[in-house]
Structures are given as C-alpha cells and as structure tokens.
Write an enzyme that holds these catalytic residues in place. Sequence first.
Site, PDB file in Angstrom:
ATOM      1  N   TYR A   1       0.825  -1.209   0.000  1.00  0.00           N
ATOM      2  CA  TYR A   1       0.000   0.000   0.000  1.00  0.00           C
ATOM      3  C   TYR A   1       0.853   1.250   0.000  1.00  0.00           C
ATOM      4  O   TYR A   1       1.933   1.266   0.567  1.00  0.00           O
ATOM      5  CB  TYR A   1      -0.906   0.037   1.236  1.00  0.00           C
ATOM      6  CG  TYR A   1      -1.866  -1.108   1.364  1.00  0.00           C
ATOM      7  CD1 TYR A   1      -2.157  -1.961   0.296  1.00  0.00           C
ATOM      8  CD2 TYR A   1      -2.500  -1.376   2.571  1.00  0.00           C
ATOM      9  CE1 TYR A   1      -3.042  -3.016   0.428  1.00  0.00           C
ATOM     10  CE2 TYR A   1      -3.394  -2.433   2.711  1.00  0.00           C
ATOM     11  CZ  TYR A   1      -3.654  -3.244   1.645  1.00  0.00           C
ATOM     12  OH  TYR A   1      -4.528  -4.289   1.777  1.00  0.00           O
TER      13      TYR A   1
ATOM     14  N   SER B   1     -13.268  -5.500   1.621  1.00  0.00           N
ATOM     15  CA  SER B   1     -14.241  -5.067   0.620  1.00  0.00           C
ATOM     16  C   SER B   1     -15.673  -5.464   0.963  1.00  0.00           C
ATOM     17  O   SER B   1     -16.383  -6.055   0.125  1.00  0.00           O
ATOM     18  CB  SER B   1     -13.871  -5.610  -0.773  1.00  0.00           C
ATOM     19  OG  SER B   1     -12.712  -4.980  -1.257  1.00  0.00           O
TER      20      SER B   1
ATOM     21  N   LEU C   1     -18.100  -3.668   0.945  1.00  0.00           N
ATOM     22  CA  LEU C   1     -18.960  -2.931   0.006  1.00  0.00           C
ATOM     23  C   LEU C   1     -18.608  -3.243  -1.450  1.00  0.00           C
ATOM     24  O   LEU C   1     -19.024  -2.528  -2.362  1.00  0.00           O
ATOM     25  CB  LEU C   1     -18.835  -1.417   0.247  1.00  0.00           C
ATOM     26  CG  LEU C   1     -19.110  -0.933   1.667  1.00  0.00           C
ATOM     27  CD1 LEU C   1     -19.010   0.582   1.746  1.00  0.00           C
ATOM     28  CD2 LEU C   1     -20.457  -1.420   2.165  1.00  0.00           C
TER      29      LEU C   1
ATOM     30  N   GLY D   1     -17.080  -0.434  -3.143  1.00  0.00           N
ATOM     31  CA  GLY D   1     -17.994   0.667  -3.412  1.00  0.00           C
ATOM     32  C   GLY D   1     -19.130   0.311  -4.350  1.00  0.00           C
ATOM     33  O   GLY D   1     -20.091   1.076  -4.491  1.00  0.00           O
TER      34      GLY D   1
ATOM     35  N   LEU E   1     -21.517  -1.745  -4.001  1.00  0.00           N
ATOM     36  CA  LEU E   1     -22.792  -1.922  -3.323  1.00  0.00           C
ATOM     37  C   LEU E   1     -23.419  -0.615  -2.837  1.00  0.00           C
ATOM     38  O   LEU E   1     -24.551  -0.617  -2.359  1.00  0.00           O
ATOM     39  CB  LEU E   1     -22.624  -2.892  -2.147  1.00  0.00           C
ATOM     40  CG  LEU E   1     -22.396  -4.348  -2.562  1.00  0.00           C
ATOM     41  CD1 LEU E   1     -21.928  -5.194  -1.389  1.00  0.00           C
ATOM     42  CD2 LEU E   1     -23.674  -4.935  -3.173  1.00  0.00           C
ATOM     43  N   THR E   2     -22.712   0.488  -2.981  1.00  0.00           N
ATOM     44  CA  THR E   2     -23.338   1.781  -2.685  1.00  0.00           C
ATOM     45  C   THR E   2     -24.181   2.275  -3.852  1.00  0.00           C
ATOM     46  O   THR E   2     -24.970   3.211  -3.702  1.00  0.00           O
ATOM     47  CB  THR E   2     -22.286   2.855  -2.376  1.00  0.00           C
ATOM     48  OG1 THR E   2     -21.537   3.149  -3.570  1.00  0.00           O
ATOM     49  CG2 THR E   2     -21.344   2.411  -1.260  1.00  0.00           C
ATOM     50  N   GLY E   3     -23.984   1.673  -5.021  1.00  0.00           N
ATOM     51  CA  GLY E   3     -24.717   2.078  -6.208  1.00  0.00           C
ATOM     52  C   GLY E   3     -24.057   3.169  -7.027  1.00  0.00           C
ATOM     53  O   GLY E   3     -24.580   3.552  -8.088  1.00  0.00           O
ATOM     54  N   LYS E   4     -22.915   3.649  -6.602  1.00  0.00           N
ATOM     55  CA  LYS E   4     -22.334   4.813  -7.275  1.00  0.00           C
ATOM     56  C   LYS E   4     -21.779   4.514  -8.667  1.00  0.00           C
ATOM     57  O   LYS E   4     -21.545   5.438  -9.451  1.00  0.00           O
ATOM     58  CB  LYS E   4     -21.248   5.445  -6.406  1.00  0.00           C
ATOM     59  CG  LYS E   4     -20.021   4.585  -6.154  1.00  0.00           C
ATOM     60  CD  LYS E   4     -19.083   5.313  -5.198  1.00  0.00           C
ATOM     61  CE  LYS E   4     -17.849   4.507  -4.851  1.00  0.00           C
ATOM     62  NZ  LYS E   4     -16.995   5.218  -3.873  1.00  0.00           N
TER      63      LYS E   4
END
Length: 345
Positions: free
Chosen positions: A53, A235, A237, A240, A242-245
């Site tokens: 990272y 992960s 989400l 990300g 699953l946030t719909g973005k």
Amino acid sequence: MEMKKLGRTGIEVTDICLGTMTWGSQNTQDEGHAQIAMARDAGINFMDTAELYAVPGSPETSGRTEEIIGNWFAANKDRESWVLASKIGGGGNAFLREGKRADGASIRIAVDGSLKRLKTDYIDLYQIHWASRGHYHFENYWRYAPHKQDTADILANLEDMLETLGELVKSGKIRAIGVSNETTWGISQWLRIAEAKGFPRLASVQNEYNFLRRLFDHDLAELSHHEDVGLLAYSPLAAGMLTGKYLGGQTPKGSRKDYQKGFWRQNEFSEAATRDYLALANKHGLDPAQMAIAFCRTRPFMTSTIIGATSTEQLAVDLGAVNLTLSPEVLGEIDALFRRHPRPL
C-alpha cells in the site's frame, strides 16, 4: 463495538477494523490521520495495512501507507492502543524484491522494512498478502487452475515461511501470523505443517466477503469453525459497488474506478445484484453501505470486517453500521437475493 479473539492467540480485536490502503495515493497523510482519529474515537483498536500500500502498488506509492501510520504513532505515542496488522506481498510485483514470491528470506527483509516505516518494534498480526501458487481471488476466479500447481514445491515453500515466521515470533518482531487471499486447502496445509513442526498457528485469513462474493460460506466457513481461523473480511462494500455509485457505467470523480482507470467488479451480473440489494435497503429505510457491513458482522465466522474510505464522511457512514441490527425479515430477504444472485462477480 464487539471484541473478538484473534484465533487462539489471546489477542482481542474490535469486530470492525480500519482499512488503510488508499493513504499515500488517493488520500494525503492528513486525511489518513483524520481517519485514524475518527476510528479511535469510535472505539476501534484494529488497523490493517501492507507493504504494497498505497494502491495501486507501484515503486512510488508502495510503503507510503506504512509510513503514514508510523508518523501517526510517532506524533501520538499510542502504538500500544492498537492491534496492528501488515502483510508481505505474495510475489509478482517487480518493485517488491524483483517480483519474487514470499519465502523465509524475503519475509525477514519485508518485516524489517515494515517495522522501520511503521516506527514500531513489533507487528501484532503479520500476513502473507496472497498465495503465490495461484488463487481464485480478485478477478482470477474464471481462470483458476490448481491442477497446474506443484504440490511438493508449495509445501516446501510453506514450511520455509513458517520456520522463519516462528523465529520472528520468538524474537518479538511479530506476535501472530495470518494469510490473505487463501483457499481451504492452503489454510489446511499451513495448519498441518505448523502442528507437525511446532511452528506458529494461523490466527486469521483475510479474504473478500460481501453480498457479491460469498465464497467463504461453505468449506472455508467449516474450516474456520473447527480450526479457529476467523475471517477478516475486506471489501464489504465490493469496493464501493454496493453503494450504487457505479451503476449504469457511472465513474464518480475521485472514486476508485476513476483513480485506477478501471473497475473489474462491474459487469451485467453485479449490476443486477446490486440493484436488488439497493432496492432492499430502500424498502426498509436502510443505508446500503451500513446494511452491507451490518450483514458481514452477523456471520458466525467473522472476526473483523475491514472498512476503508477515501473521506471521513464515508467513514462516518460506515461506522454507523456499528449501531445497526438487521431484522430477521431483512436477513431473510438477503438470503433470498443470494439465491437469485449466487455468483455475480
């Protein structure tokens, strides 16, 4: 915040873990430090990082996240308040020891490098970031070919790593060991060799787990239960999704898809599943991110769910899942959706 045992080590961690992998690329040091402060104030005691990272890994960014965490420890003098996890790369990245796979010698080099960057003299949980023999994680699922693996070579490599990890535990540089992006057979061999040779026992496995990827529910869950190797879910989400973005091909400015110029989790199957989970959250008046994280926390094999964010605003939303208990009705509808979308990635 619920406390969980880390395997059979006696180490206790919060069942929410702070992810850090964007610090030093998408996030500045100040932003990373603000996230640490917010997590601390919420009661989190567990933080996960890696030598790779910030992501995407590169000669310029790899190691920066550990440096940012080390600078926090130096400024705040609170190293003892944290259970700190880091990882050695599994091989294949030319800028990490010329791309060589993890082995005993490379583990020594990597641990010393991480300790220096982290400004500490020990790492609580040290993990192998991915199985260098090949695995089905990330986008590798459809081309996974275990029949091409060399069993004798793999087992010799595992024994070499375990022997060195045992020496590092005895020296106090690390307290416990874990793996990431592993399989049921792989974990069973780590455990078998450790027991036969008197080496340290795996405490955890860090694999992806979310509504779109639930491979852990079966053989890995059975192993986890009987062998006390809990899941550290990354992960939750789906990066990300699953946030719909990202629905409809959207690429929000500053998002992971925008920053990394790609997003392999997005396809016709994941889009359909995501829309159904978003509809479920909306039906019950739930924030979709909080619903996804709260679901992870219900799983019997879960030691800790790793939440990462690129802003304190996102992190605050994620932390709201701590106070969310999903009703039997919602859990039942989640099960029904999983039957409809069992393998969308």
